[in-house]
Design an enzyme around this catalytic site. Structure first.
Site, PDB file in Angstrom:
ATOM      1  CE  LYS A  11      16.614 142.929 -24.496  1.00 21.36           C
ATOM      2  NZ  LYS A  11      15.239 142.444 -24.257  1.00 21.36           N
ATOM      3  CE1 TYR A  51      15.634 142.056 -18.752  1.00 19.12           C
ATOM      4  CE2 TYR A  51      17.526 140.669 -19.227  1.00 19.12           C
ATOM      5  CZ  TYR A  51      16.682 141.704 -19.585  1.00 19.12           C
ATOM      6  OH  TYR A  51      16.873 142.377 -20.764  1.00 19.12           O
ATOM      7  CG  PHE A  59       8.977 136.323 -20.190  1.00 20.39           C
ATOM      8  CD1 PHE A  59      10.096 137.036 -19.800  1.00 20.39           C
ATOM      9  CD2 PHE A  59       7.724 136.798 -19.816  1.00 20.39           C
ATOM     10  CE1 PHE A  59       9.984 138.202 -19.059  1.00 20.39           C
ATOM     11  CE2 PHE A  59       7.599 137.964 -19.070  1.00 20.39           C
ATOM     12  CZ  PHE A  59       8.739 138.661 -18.692  1.00 20.39           C
ATOM     13  CB  THR A  93       8.031 145.160 -23.820  1.00 22.81           C
ATOM     14  OG1 THR A  93       8.520 146.173 -22.944  1.00 22.81           O
ATOM     15  CG2 THR A  93       8.699 143.841 -23.517  1.00 22.81           C
ATOM     16  NE  ARG A 104      12.403 146.710 -26.997  1.00 25.47           N
ATOM     17  CZ  ARG A 104      12.137 146.926 -25.720  1.00 25.47           C
ATOM     18  NH1 ARG A 104      11.029 147.569 -25.372  1.00 25.47           N
ATOM     19  NH2 ARG A 104      12.964 146.528 -24.790  1.00 25.47           N
ATOM     20  CG  ASN A 114      12.654 143.235 -26.665  1.00 24.86           C
ATOM     21  OD1 ASN A 114      13.806 142.985 -26.296  1.00 24.86           O
ATOM     22  ND2 ASN A 114      11.701 143.536 -25.813  1.00 24.86           N
ATOM     23  CG  HIS A 117      17.016 146.243 -20.741  1.00 26.02           C
ATOM     24  ND1 HIS A 117      15.822 145.864 -20.187  1.00 26.02           N
ATOM     25  CD2 HIS A 117      17.661 146.981 -19.798  1.00 26.02           C
ATOM     26  CE1 HIS A 117      15.752 146.335 -18.941  1.00 26.02           C
ATOM     27  NE2 HIS A 117      16.855 147.014 -18.694  1.00 26.02           N
ATOM     28  CD  GLU A 128      18.134 147.858 -15.649  1.00 26.16           C
ATOM     29  OE1 GLU A 128      17.311 146.950 -15.804  1.00 26.16           O
ATOM     30  OE2 GLU A 128      18.080 148.925 -16.302  1.00 26.16           O
TER      31      GLU A 128
HETATM   32  P1  CMP Z   1      13.367 144.008 -21.729  1.00 30.54           P
HETATM   33  O1  CMP Z   1      12.973 145.402 -21.959  1.00 30.54           O
HETATM   34  O2  CMP Z   1      14.802 143.639 -21.759  1.00 30.54           O
HETATM   35  O3  CMP Z   1      12.750 143.554 -20.316  1.00 30.54           O
HETATM   36  C1  CMP Z   1      12.404 142.229 -20.023  1.00 30.54           C
HETATM   37  C2  CMP Z   1      12.503 141.344 -21.213  1.00 30.54           C
HETATM   38  O4  CMP Z   1      11.777 140.141 -21.119  1.00 30.54           O
HETATM   39  C3  CMP Z   1      11.871 142.034 -22.406  1.00 30.54           C
HETATM   40  O5  CMP Z   1      12.648 143.117 -22.830  1.00 30.54           O
HETATM   41  C4  CMP Z   1      11.754 140.885 -23.386  1.00 30.54           C
HETATM   42  O6  CMP Z   1      13.007 140.557 -23.987  1.00 30.54           O
HETATM   43  C5  CMP Z   1      11.369 139.777 -22.427  1.00 30.54           C
HETATM   44  N1  CMP Z   1       9.902 139.584 -22.396  1.00 30.54           N
HETATM   45  C6  CMP Z   1       8.982 140.363 -21.824  1.00 30.54           C
HETATM   46  N2  CMP Z   1       7.738 139.866 -22.000  1.00 30.54           N
HETATM   47  C7  CMP Z   1       7.914 138.728 -22.706  1.00 30.54           C
HETATM   48  C8  CMP Z   1       7.025 137.766 -23.219  1.00 30.54           C
HETATM   49  N3  CMP Z   1       5.702 137.857 -23.015  1.00 30.54           N
HETATM   50  N4  CMP Z   1       7.540 136.727 -23.900  1.00 30.54           N
HETATM   51  C9  CMP Z   1       8.868 136.621 -24.097  1.00 30.54           C
HETATM   52  N5  CMP Z   1       9.771 137.510 -23.624  1.00 30.54           N
HETATM   53  C10 CMP Z   1       9.301 138.559 -22.952  1.00 30.54           C
END
Ligand code: CMP
Length: 150
Positions: A11, A51, A59, A93, A104, A114, A117, A128
């Protein structure tokens, strides 16, 4: 065990933290094969498609803004059980739940940022990978060392 292909994104912000090599090293050391990789500025539109399942969540807007804010790295990693394996390498996550030893768990303090992905299912991986790569951008290679991966 099924051979799988999975989509991995490093990311925005990870380039600035100089952690790209660290993450790629972990993927390689595990034995997964990187068969597609590019540095990409993700457009808002592509981000919204990636997404889409999160649209409407609290979020979502912040996530789209952040993912399209700077260069990211898109990859395809393949190998036996590559999808669950890559999810394990990434860690939970939620930054507070991610175990030390995972990407992470070791480097993420903010859930949105984080670091990586990784696709969560074969269906997501196919979708994807299709969003980010053409067939011509995927380069399969023969692993002469496969028998040594004990
Ligand atoms: P990712 O695995 O890319 O999939 C969805 C993304 O949304 C996740 O990683 C985080 O970057 C983001 N995400 C998921 N839950 C939250 C949350 N509660 N608050 C902020 N960002 C979130």
């Amino acid at each position: 065990m099924a051979k799988q292909q999975t989509f991995v994104m490093i990311k925005p912000g990870v380039l600035q933290r100089r952690l790209v090599g660290e993450i790629i090293t972990r993927i390689e050391r595990k034995g997964l094969r990187i068969e597609a990789m590019k540095l990409i500025q993700i457009s808002r539109e592509l981000c919204e498609r990636q997404y889409a399942e999160h649209k409407g969540k609290p979020f979502y807007e912040g996530l789209v803004e952040y993912i399209s804010s700077g260069p990211a790295i898109a990859m395809m990693a393949s190998g036996e059980e590559a999808i669950p394996m890559m999810r394990k390498l990434a860690g939970a996550t939620n930054a507070a739940d991610a175990e030390p030893g995972t990407i992470r768990g070791d480097f993420a303090a903010i859930t949105q940022k984080n670091l990586v992905h990784a696709s969560d299912s074969p269906e997501s991986a196919e979708r994807e990978l299709g969003l980010f790569f053409t067939h011509e951008e995927i380069h399969s290679w023969v692993d002469g060392n496969e028998d040594c991966l004990v």
